[in-house]
Structures are given as C-alpha cells and as structure tokens.
Design an enzyme around this catalytic site. Sequence first.
Site, PDB file in Angstrom:
ATOM      1  N   CYS A 106      -7.233   0.503  -2.095  1.00 51.44           N
ATOM      2  CA  CYS A 106      -8.400   0.294  -1.250  1.00 51.44           C
ATOM      3  C   CYS A 106      -8.196   0.619   0.220  1.00 51.44           C
ATOM      4  CB  CYS A 106      -8.816  -1.173  -1.303  1.00 51.44           C
ATOM      5  SG  CYS A 106      -9.044  -1.789  -2.937  1.00 51.44           S
ATOM      6  N   GLY A 121      -9.799   5.369  -1.620  1.00 51.87           N
ATOM      7  CA  GLY A 121     -10.506   4.914  -2.810  1.00 51.87           C
ATOM      8  C   GLY A 121     -11.835   5.612  -2.962  1.00 51.87           C
ATOM      9  N   ASN A 127      -7.402  -5.261   0.385  1.00 51.22           N
ATOM     10  CA  ASN A 127      -6.498  -4.171   0.004  1.00 51.22           C
ATOM     11  C   ASN A 127      -5.170  -4.793  -0.391  1.00 51.22           C
ATOM     12  OD1 ASN A 127      -4.634  -1.691   1.905  1.00 51.22           O
ATOM     13  ND2 ASN A 127      -5.016  -1.776  -0.269  1.00 51.22           N
ATOM     14  N   GLY A 128      -4.770  -4.613  -1.643  1.00 45.54           N
ATOM     15  CA  GLY A 128      -3.469  -5.137  -2.057  1.00 45.54           C
ATOM     16  C   GLY A 128      -3.516  -5.786  -3.416  1.00 45.54           C
ATOM     17  N   CYS A 134       4.863  -1.180   2.821  1.00 48.59           N
ATOM     18  CA  CYS A 134       4.942  -0.209   1.714  1.00 48.59           C
ATOM     19  C   CYS A 134       5.286   1.178   2.259  1.00 48.59           C
ATOM     20  CB  CYS A 134       3.606  -0.159   0.977  1.00 48.59           C
ATOM     21  SG  CYS A 134       3.579   1.148  -0.271  1.00 48.59           S
ATOM     22  N   TYR A 146       2.770   8.982   1.217  1.00 49.17           N
ATOM     23  CA  TYR A 146       1.646   9.588   0.502  1.00 49.17           C
ATOM     24  C   TYR A 146       0.251   9.074   0.860  1.00 49.17           C
ATOM     25  CZ  TYR A 146      -1.387  10.497  -3.559  1.00 49.17           C
ATOM     26  OH  TYR A 146      -2.434  10.849  -4.372  1.00 49.17           O
ATOM     27  N   CYS A 154       5.182  -1.057  -9.319  1.00 50.90           N
ATOM     28  CA  CYS A 154       4.740  -1.771  -8.115  1.00 50.90           C
ATOM     29  C   CYS A 154       3.840  -2.934  -8.520  1.00 50.90           C
ATOM     30  CB  CYS A 154       3.968  -0.823  -7.203  1.00 50.90           C
ATOM     31  SG  CYS A 154       3.309  -1.666  -5.751  1.00 50.90           S
ATOM     32  N   CYS A 166       9.294  -1.947   2.289  1.00 49.31           N
ATOM     33  CA  CYS A 166       9.533  -2.220   0.863  1.00 49.31           C
ATOM     34  C   CYS A 166       9.935  -0.911   0.200  1.00 49.31           C
ATOM     35  CB  CYS A 166       8.246  -2.749   0.231  1.00 49.31           C
ATOM     36  SG  CYS A 166       8.336  -2.895  -1.581  1.00 49.31           S
ATOM     37  N   CYS A 169       9.970   0.038  -5.596  1.00 51.03           N
ATOM     38  CA  CYS A 169       9.767   0.933  -6.744  1.00 51.03           C
ATOM     39  C   CYS A 169      10.929   1.914  -6.900  1.00 51.03           C
ATOM     40  CB  CYS A 169       8.427   1.660  -6.665  1.00 51.03           C
ATOM     41  SG  CYS A 169       8.068   2.368  -5.086  1.00 51.03           S
TER      42      CYS A 169
HETATM   43  S1  SF4 Z   1       6.947  -1.301  -4.742  1.00 45.56           S
HETATM   44 FE1  SF4 Z   1       6.754   0.798  -3.912  1.00 45.56          FE
HETATM   45  S2  SF4 Z   1       4.578   1.277  -3.935  1.00 45.56           S
HETATM   46 FE2  SF4 Z   1       4.796  -0.958  -4.168  1.00 45.56          FE
HETATM   47  S3  SF4 Z   1       4.665  -1.803  -2.098  1.00 45.56           S
HETATM   48 FE3  SF4 Z   1       6.836  -1.482  -2.508  1.00 45.56          FE
HETATM   49  S4  SF4 Z   1       7.231   0.620  -1.739  1.00 45.56           S
HETATM   50 FE4  SF4 Z   1       5.005   0.404  -1.941  1.00 45.56          FE
END
Ligand code: SF4
Length: 455
Positions: free
Chosen positions: A9, A38, A112-113, A247, A253, A393, A443, A446
């Site tokens: 979003c 989105g 968003n999230g 993120c 991206y 994720c 983060c 993933c």
């Molecule tokens: S797990 Fe990957 S896609 Fe999800 S918030 Fe963390 S860095 Fe972003």
Amino acid sequence: MFDDLHEECGVFGISMESDSQDIIKNLYLGLFALQHRGQETCGIAYYKDNAIKTLKCEGLVSGEFFEKLPLGDQSCAGIGHVLYPAGGNSGIKSAQPLFFHCNKGEMAIAHNGNIPLANKIKTDLIKSGSIFQTTSDAEILVHMMSRIQGEDFDTALVDSLAKIRGAYSMVILHDDEIVAFRDPNGFHPLSYAQIPGGIVFSSETNAFDLLKATNWIDIEPGEVVFCKRGKIVKKQRFADKGRVAQCVFELVYFARPDSVVFGESVQQARARMGAMLARRMKVKPDIVISVPDSGNSAAIGFANEAKIPFEMGLIRNHYTGRTFIKPKQELRMEAVRIKLNPVKAIINGKSVAVVDDSLVRGTTSMQIIKMLRDAGAKEVHLFLSSPEIHHCCFYGVDTGTLEELISTKKTPAEIAEFIGADTVNFLALEDLKACLAKPNEYCYACFDGDYPTEV
Ligand code: SF4
C-alpha cells in the site's frame, strides 16, 4: 521484478488551516503519485459537515475513482490509500480508508504494512466478543482502542500502539484531526511536509514534489504525530527506540527513484547497488540492459562502473493495467510478452548483461531470457541488485510462500540452468549493506532470516 514481489500500500493525508476545495484535488494528486505502491483499489476519507465521508473504488486512481471525485466539496482534513492485494486483501471490500464508528468517535484509517501476530490477537479479541469486518490488520487497532474505557482518543491510541508489534505506517482521520505514526521498527516509510496553509503526509516524498510541499520530515519509528487545522499540535513516542529495521526492499524496488526514503535518494542507492554488482562481475558482456522500470537505476550504475554501454534493449508497454490482464487466464500467461518486447537490432549477436532488482520465483526471468535468446542474444547474464531471497516476509511484502522462493531450492548456477541464463549473479548481502548510509537501520530478514520481531 515487476510481477514477482509486491508492496501492499501507499498512504497519504492532508490537513489544512481552513476548509478548502483543494483538499480533494490534492488527495487525488497524492494518490496518483503513489500509484506504483498499489493498483487494486484506491480511496479517500475526508471531514465535511462534522462527519467523515468516504469514496472507494477498484482500479487505478485515474479510472472510476477520478470520475466520482467530489471536487466541489470543501474540507480541512482528508486521508487516502492505494492497495496492492495480498494476504487475502483484495477487491472493493478491502479498499481503504476503513471507516469505523466506536466509543472514541468516527475515524477512518489508511494502513501500509502487516502485523505478524494479527491472527493471534484477532482470535483473542473474537473470543471476547469482537466482530471483524475486513481482513485488514488496522481493524485490530480500533478494537483495542474501543476496549480502553474512560480515556480520550489520543490516549487510547497511544496505549494501544504500545502493545502492537509489527509493520504499520498509518494515517488516521479522526474528526478534523489527522494522526500519523510508524511502528517501533520503522519498517515502512512515512513523512510529512509543509504546503501553504497546511501539512501533507505521504508514504513517499515524490508525492510532496507534485504538491510543491517543502521541509519534509520522516516520522520516527515509534513516534505518533497529531495534526489539526494545518498544524502539528503534538508529537509523542509510544515505544522506546529499539532496533530500527526499515525494509531494505523499499530502496531496492518499491519506492519510486525520485523519492528519498529513509534518508537515501532511491535513485542513487540503486545506482550504487548496480555499481557494486559491476565491481564483482566475472564476465565480459557487450552491453548492459535493464528490466524496465525496476532495473533501470541499478543498470545505469552498473554500466557506468563497468564502462559498458547501457542500451534500451527491452521496451515496456506502460498501458497494461491489471484489469486488462486479470479476467483472462490466457492473457495472464502472456503477461510478460504483453508488457515487454526486446529491441532485436540492439540484442542480436551480443553478450547481454540484464540487470533487475530481485529474483523471487524465476518464472518471469525465464520468459525474459527466452525473449532475449529469440532476439539473437549470444550470451545472457542476469544480475540482481539484491541478495538471494531465502525467507518469507511477514511485514507487508508479498514474497509468496517458502515453496515458491527459487533460492530456497537452487544455487545460482542451478537457477541459471533453470531459467536459461548463462550466469545468474546476486548482490552479496554485505555488498548491499555497503551501499547504504546507515546499514544497521534496515531489515534484511528475507535474506538472512533475522526477523526483527516475533513472527
Ligand atoms: S523481510 Fe524483506 S521484504 Fe520484509 S520487511 Fe524485511 S527486508 Fe522488507
């Protein structure tokens, strides 16, 4: 990759000193700038005649939504939302802003999230009598707030937020007040900026440019900002500053290259990722091309660093909305060929370095590589400006299931064989971190499975 990894979003909000017709127009422009986040549904909620009014539609902001916009209405506060469908959220029923009437008054929420433990919290709430109308995690917050007796809206909100861990960047319209906050880890971006006579809130700063907003400020992780009649009236922390875990895919991206996200120019960060890939390159391609649009910025950085010509070897058709492809399965299968076409005169007889942002399932890459081979490419080397995705994720990004992630099952050499490339080259995690000004504030779960919260 344009059809593999998805954000859920974009959120937007405006607060003005006095009632103005400009609010509706500016909400539209803000959502238009955030459309890339989105395309499933879009909507607005605004304060008029002591009540909250909403308009929600399926499809793009420029479609039915634009036709129905109440451009003559005056308001001093409004919020907006664009939705990408994921985790059961799709169709008009899931469109936001969500509207609620509870013992804290009327409110509309744009979110968003994702809250990883939402199902557990929901189950507990349902057991004790709550009724949920949507699958949006934002509804949890309203239930928690309404159970707090004897407190006003602001206090109930702060007390409830202190109990929720997960990824949430939200704007709430409560009467003529707009409240905006980011979760304590700060997974997704949210900022505010000044316009003449008011304040605007947005998931990304490119929307501020469209509205000529200035002096933008990121909302801090774990911070809530209260805004009334065009002024920030209060800022408050609802959680101690813990591990900041923004993120990293916002930079890789999701965000538009003309945005500044988490203090980084998205365009420049991506160019650095591409340059880093070029530094590690072990092959000698004749040309560099990108998978448009997601690979453009990294491909330019790659080509500049490698001193190899950047060419527009793949052309994207920008007029293929979701609705064009969605109803017909046979067209969906053709989605890549409908969206992308190689320039044979550029590709034929060349060794090609193709730059894209990520590799999730590999099915799209396979089709792209076949296209390039059919166009006469001598060699095709795929470069990804992110590491191999080994984990799902839980924070609002649709990575698909563990089963679907190709890197959980195959090495880069095996992936190359599977998708028909000569080589597949990922950006190493340490190299990705080296491209960021504050690498410890992201983060990477993933890639490395180190989730910043309980999941
Ligand atoms: S797990 Fe990957 S896609 Fe999800 S918030 Fe963390 S860095 Fe972003």
